[in-house]
Write an enzyme that holds these catalytic residues in place. Sequence first.
Site, PDB file in Angstrom:
ATOM      1  N   HIS A 191       0.830  -1.212   0.000  1.00 56.10           N
ATOM      2  CA  HIS A 191       0.000   0.000   0.000  1.00 56.10           C
ATOM      3  C   HIS A 191       0.866   1.264   0.000  1.00 56.10           C
ATOM      4  CE1 HIS A 191      -3.572  -2.460   0.965  1.00 56.10           C
ATOM      5  NE2 HIS A 191      -2.746  -3.113   1.772  1.00 56.10           N
ATOM      6  N   SER A 321      18.133  18.097 -17.118  1.00 56.35           N
ATOM      7  CA  SER A 321      16.998  19.004 -17.241  1.00 56.35           C
ATOM      8  C   SER A 321      17.362  20.214 -18.097  1.00 56.35           C
ATOM      9  CB  SER A 321      16.561  19.463 -15.846  1.00 56.35           C
ATOM     10  OG  SER A 321      15.726  20.597 -15.921  1.00 56.35           O
ATOM     11  N   LYS A 327      20.421  17.918 -13.000  1.00 57.12           N
ATOM     12  CA  LYS A 327      19.326  17.031 -12.595  1.00 57.12           C
ATOM     13  C   LYS A 327      19.344  15.774 -13.450  1.00 57.12           C
ATOM     14  CE  LYS A 327      14.381  17.155 -11.474  1.00 57.12           C
ATOM     15  NZ  LYS A 327      13.924  15.924 -12.113  1.00 57.12           N
ATOM     16  N   GLU A 334      11.218   5.648 -18.043  1.00 55.49           N
ATOM     17  CA  GLU A 334      10.048   6.364 -18.552  1.00 55.49           C
ATOM     18  C   GLU A 334       9.781   6.019 -20.015  1.00 55.49           C
ATOM     19  OE1 GLU A 334      10.920  10.446 -17.788  1.00 55.49           O
ATOM     20  OE2 GLU A 334      10.702  10.252 -15.612  1.00 55.49           O
TER      21      GLU A 334
END
Length: 469
Positions: A191, A321, A327, A334
């Site tokens: 959970h 980024s 970053k 993805e």
Amino acid sequence: MDAQHNVRTESDAFGPVEIPADRYWGGQTQRASAVFEIGEERFPTCLIRTFGLQKLAAARANRRLGTLDPHLADAVEAAAREMWEGRFDDHFPLRIWQTGSGTQTNMNANEVIANRANEGLGQPRGTRHPVHPNDHVNRSQSSNDTFPTVMHLCTALEVRDRLLPELGGLRDALAAKATEFDAVVKIGRTHLMDAVPMTVGQAFDAFARQIGAGIDRIEATAPRLHLLAQGGTAVGSGLNAPAGFDVAFCEEVTALSGLSVAPNPSKFEGMGAHDALVEVSGALNVLAVSLIKIANDIRLLGSGPRCGLGELVVPNDGLSSSIMPGKRNPTIAEALVQVAFQVIGNHATITAAGASGAFELNVAKPVLIYNLLQSIRLLADGTRVFTTKLVRDLDVDRDRLAANVANALLLATALNPVLGYDRVAEITRKAMSEGTTPRSAAIALGLITGEEYDRIVDPVAMAARINAH
């Protein structure tokens, strides 16, 4: 030949038509390209090349059965082999949006091979003699049995040569990580919340088993996928095909490709329905679901590096980024998730197309095979990149994991057999509210000594017990 416009004029049963002089296709293909001006999607080269395999096997079968003159068979086989080897990839201009039987693409193959065969026999393109696209290249065949045969063959080849090797590589890489991280203890989560200890290796073993099961599901489709409709001709009855053509054809395909194929005992089923291809897509759909789970778990476990979970160390891909210097993002995971989304969407299209059989013919073949081949290609490429550029160089942050384990509230679950559920709940509530460890809370409550706690609550032993089961 019109030198000024660099075209040639061919004539067929429907009259004259102008065709670019340097192209091997003929009148039917040229007319179809003007009729079906829809979209930009074209069949991948693997399908075009599989038509070369199919026409080569058909010519060899016709020769064996005495229905194609050996002299013409030599020319047809030579041209078909060139198509199989990729020489004519650029001579298939049609979009996938065409007649639902794929007739225009079959005719495209017939015309290219006929023109090339005639050229090999000393004739100019467009003569349709001595090799005729319908009478010789398409002999004993119909688009209605040829196109589904090519669909099955191309799918089987792409699965065998492209997809399964990459999936095997991913399974093995995940299994290697399971071994590498077998002794690294972490806190499991259910959970999305802290649970009890396990090892990082156990998590990666689960990933490897998901991919292994995906491979098994794909391989289990082979008995249906390797049944071919060739020999059914127009509606499945075999009109105009000699007796034994289906068997001879499959023997030639097996000899040429190494695929163990056999005639579909019901050509009516093989042409009117494409359940076998929908089944393959279903297995790919499950695989896509597995990959989403794996990729998402890895990118979430690697989130941070300082303000996220930060348990996994994702390798640097050199990208960053556009606004935040330095970053690092989980780009490869993805990308794989997006691949999986496309495969799931393709399966919806394939399901609808598979349900479009009307009586003796499915009339959504081109869109079905286009989506299926795209799914195979995307999964193979996505899996390869995921394996080589992410999984193989994954590492763990052992300090972060050790700190998490030491601070985990639900280590106290191991005390249930000794203290009972309610008292252990009291320990975890106190630790939670006071921001202390469960060990400190248990001792403060006077429920257990430090020595007893350390003997019972051993994260490594707890994970080992899980592993033993």
